[in-house]
Motif scaffolding. Structure first.
Motif, PDB file in Angstrom:
ATOM      1  N   HIS A   1      24.842  10.745  -8.154  1.00  0.00           N
ATOM      2  CA  HIS A   1      24.952   9.641  -9.113  1.00  0.00           C
ATOM      3  C   HIS A   1      24.594   8.281  -8.522  1.00  0.00           C
ATOM      4  O   HIS A   1      24.522   7.297  -9.261  1.00  0.00           O
ATOM      5  CB  HIS A   1      26.345   9.610  -9.762  1.00  0.00           C
ATOM      6  CG  HIS A   1      27.499   9.682  -8.821  1.00  0.00           C
ATOM      7  ND1 HIS A   1      28.677  10.300  -9.161  1.00  0.00           N
ATOM      8  CD2 HIS A   1      27.677   9.222  -7.561  1.00  0.00           C
ATOM      9  CE1 HIS A   1      29.547  10.210  -8.171  1.00  0.00           C
ATOM     10  NE2 HIS A   1      28.952   9.563  -7.194  1.00  0.00           N
TER      11      HIS A   1
ATOM     12  N   HIS B   1      30.195  15.981  -9.816  1.00  0.00           N
ATOM     13  CA  HIS B   1      30.106  14.528  -9.899  1.00  0.00           C
ATOM     14  C   HIS B   1      31.057  13.960 -10.949  1.00  0.00           C
ATOM     15  O   HIS B   1      31.332  14.572 -11.978  1.00  0.00           O
ATOM     16  CB  HIS B   1      28.663  14.104 -10.217  1.00  0.00           C
ATOM     17  CG  HIS B   1      27.711  14.426  -9.118  1.00  0.00           C
ATOM     18  ND1 HIS B   1      27.061  15.642  -9.030  1.00  0.00           N
ATOM     19  CD2 HIS B   1      27.333  13.719  -8.028  1.00  0.00           C
ATOM     20  CE1 HIS B   1      26.316  15.661  -7.945  1.00  0.00           C
ATOM     21  NE2 HIS B   1      26.464  14.515  -7.325  1.00  0.00           N
TER      22      HIS B   1
ATOM     23  N   HIS C   1      27.269   3.474  -9.978  1.00  0.00           N
ATOM     24  CA  HIS C   1      26.651   4.775 -10.251  1.00  0.00           C
ATOM     25  C   HIS C   1      25.485   4.617 -11.220  1.00  0.00           C
ATOM     26  O   HIS C   1      25.554   3.829 -12.165  1.00  0.00           O
ATOM     27  CB  HIS C   1      27.666   5.745 -10.857  1.00  0.00           C
ATOM     28  CG  HIS C   1      28.770   6.117  -9.927  1.00  0.00           C
ATOM     29  ND1 HIS C   1      29.837   6.915 -10.309  1.00  0.00           N
ATOM     30  CD2 HIS C   1      28.990   5.812  -8.620  1.00  0.00           C
ATOM     31  CE1 HIS C   1      30.661   7.068  -9.282  1.00  0.00           C
ATOM     32  NE2 HIS C   1      30.173   6.405  -8.251  1.00  0.00           N
TER      33      HIS C   1
ATOM     34  N   ARG D   1      24.303   7.252 -12.961  1.00  0.00           N
ATOM     35  CA  ARG D   1      24.527   8.215 -14.052  1.00  0.00           C
ATOM     36  C   ARG D   1      25.851   8.922 -13.803  1.00  0.00           C
ATOM     37  O   ARG D   1      26.422   8.814 -12.709  1.00  0.00           O
ATOM     38  CB  ARG D   1      23.380   9.234 -14.114  1.00  0.00           C
ATOM     39  CG  ARG D   1      22.986   9.785 -12.748  1.00  0.00           C
ATOM     40  CD  ARG D   1      21.850  10.770 -12.808  1.00  0.00           C
ATOM     41  NE  ARG D   1      20.606  10.239 -13.287  1.00  0.00           N
ATOM     42  CZ  ARG D   1      19.746   9.510 -12.559  1.00  0.00           C
ATOM     43  NH1 ARG D   1      20.051   9.191 -11.310  1.00  0.00           N
ATOM     44  NH2 ARG D   1      18.617   9.104 -13.054  1.00  0.00           N
ATOM     45  N   THR D   2      26.340   9.629 -14.793  1.00  0.00           N
ATOM     46  CA  THR D   2      27.590  10.374 -14.666  1.00  0.00           C
ATOM     47  C   THR D   2      27.298  11.849 -14.399  1.00  0.00           C
ATOM     48  O   THR D   2      26.149  12.302 -14.468  1.00  0.00           O
ATOM     49  CB  THR D   2      28.419  10.262 -15.956  1.00  0.00           C
ATOM     50  OG1 THR D   2      27.710  10.941 -17.012  1.00  0.00           O
ATOM     51  CG2 THR D   2      28.671   8.823 -16.348  1.00  0.00           C
TER      52      THR D   2
ATOM     53  N   LEU E   1      23.943  14.177 -15.225  1.00  0.00           N
ATOM     54  CA  LEU E   1      23.248  14.953 -14.197  1.00  0.00           C
ATOM     55  C   LEU E   1      23.138  16.431 -14.552  1.00  0.00           C
ATOM     56  O   LEU E   1      22.166  17.089 -14.157  1.00  0.00           O
ATOM     57  CB  LEU E   1      23.975  14.814 -12.857  1.00  0.00           C
ATOM     58  CG  LEU E   1      23.777  13.491 -12.121  1.00  0.00           C
ATOM     59  CD1 LEU E   1      24.859  13.289 -11.074  1.00  0.00           C
ATOM     60  CD2 LEU E   1      22.395  13.442 -11.476  1.00  0.00           C
TER      61      LEU E   1
END
Length: 205
Positions: A116, A144, A152, A154-155, A159
């Motif tokens: 992330h 993640h 970050h 992305r979460t 992902l």
């Protein structure tokens, strides 16, 4: 852009274990589920980039003949090495991915709370190198944090479909926890097949 090095430098300047990986129940529970998701009892050679202070490293080592753990932060590497000093199968090194990547191949790669931090270009390169290094029949684990964070990109939920869409991987297990997303993959064989399930390995089916 990927999360800049200054973020990690500031975090480790303020604390030896800035995310309290050794103390939080969230981490202990997540590590237990990560280990439980591994389809094989034991692995020949494992790679854990972004190992931080080595809390998960020490637990992974119980399942590995050889484990290479790396982090970009020298202070984290020192802590991880101290934590695993009694485990001769563990090697801890300073290494920055994706620009630096170890030689050789692995039958287990663990990407825990790592992807992330990277932008699209770096993420694509990391996943490409991961697939190149993961032996056919090997295991990839990715886990993640699901909550948005300023540092970050992305979460875990973001992902998950990216990883699942990678050619050469076959999804084995997927856990959608409120706090994290955990995925375990097989590396497909050249003929497109995958190893037998844990039950099949023991002749139960």
């Amino acid at each position: 852009m990927s999360t800049p090095p200054a973020y990690f430098e500031a975090m480790y300047a303020g604390a030896v274990d800035p995310w309290d990986l050794a103390g939080r129940w969230y981490e202990q529970r997540k590590y237990a589920l990560t280990l439980a998701s591994l389809p094989r009892r034991r692995y020949r050679a494992a790679f854990e980039p972004g190992c931080s202070v080595g809390v998960l490293t020490a637990r992974l080592a119980e399942r590995c003949d050889r484990l290479l753990a790396t982090d970009r932060m020298p202070s984290a590497v020192v802590s991880a090495a101290e934590r695993t000093h009694a485990l001769p199968q563990v090697e801890v090194r300073t290494l920055t991915i994706p620009d630096e990547w170890p030689d050789g191949t692995f039958d287990l790669i663990v990407l825990s709370e790592l992807l992330h931090y990277f932008d699209d270009t770096a993420l694509h390169e990391i996943l490409g190198r991961t697939l190149d290094s993961l032996e056919p029949g090997g295991t990839l684990v990715a886990v993640h944090w699901n909550h948005p964070a300023p540092e970050h990109r992305r979460t875990g939920r973001d992902l998950a479909p990216v990883l699942a869409a990678r050619p050469g991987l076959r999804l084995l297990t997927e856990t959608h926890d409120p706090d994290f997303t955990l995925q375990t993959f097989w590396r497909r064989y050249p003929d497109g097949g995958a190893p037998p399930s844990p039950a099949a390995q023991e002749g139960l089916v």
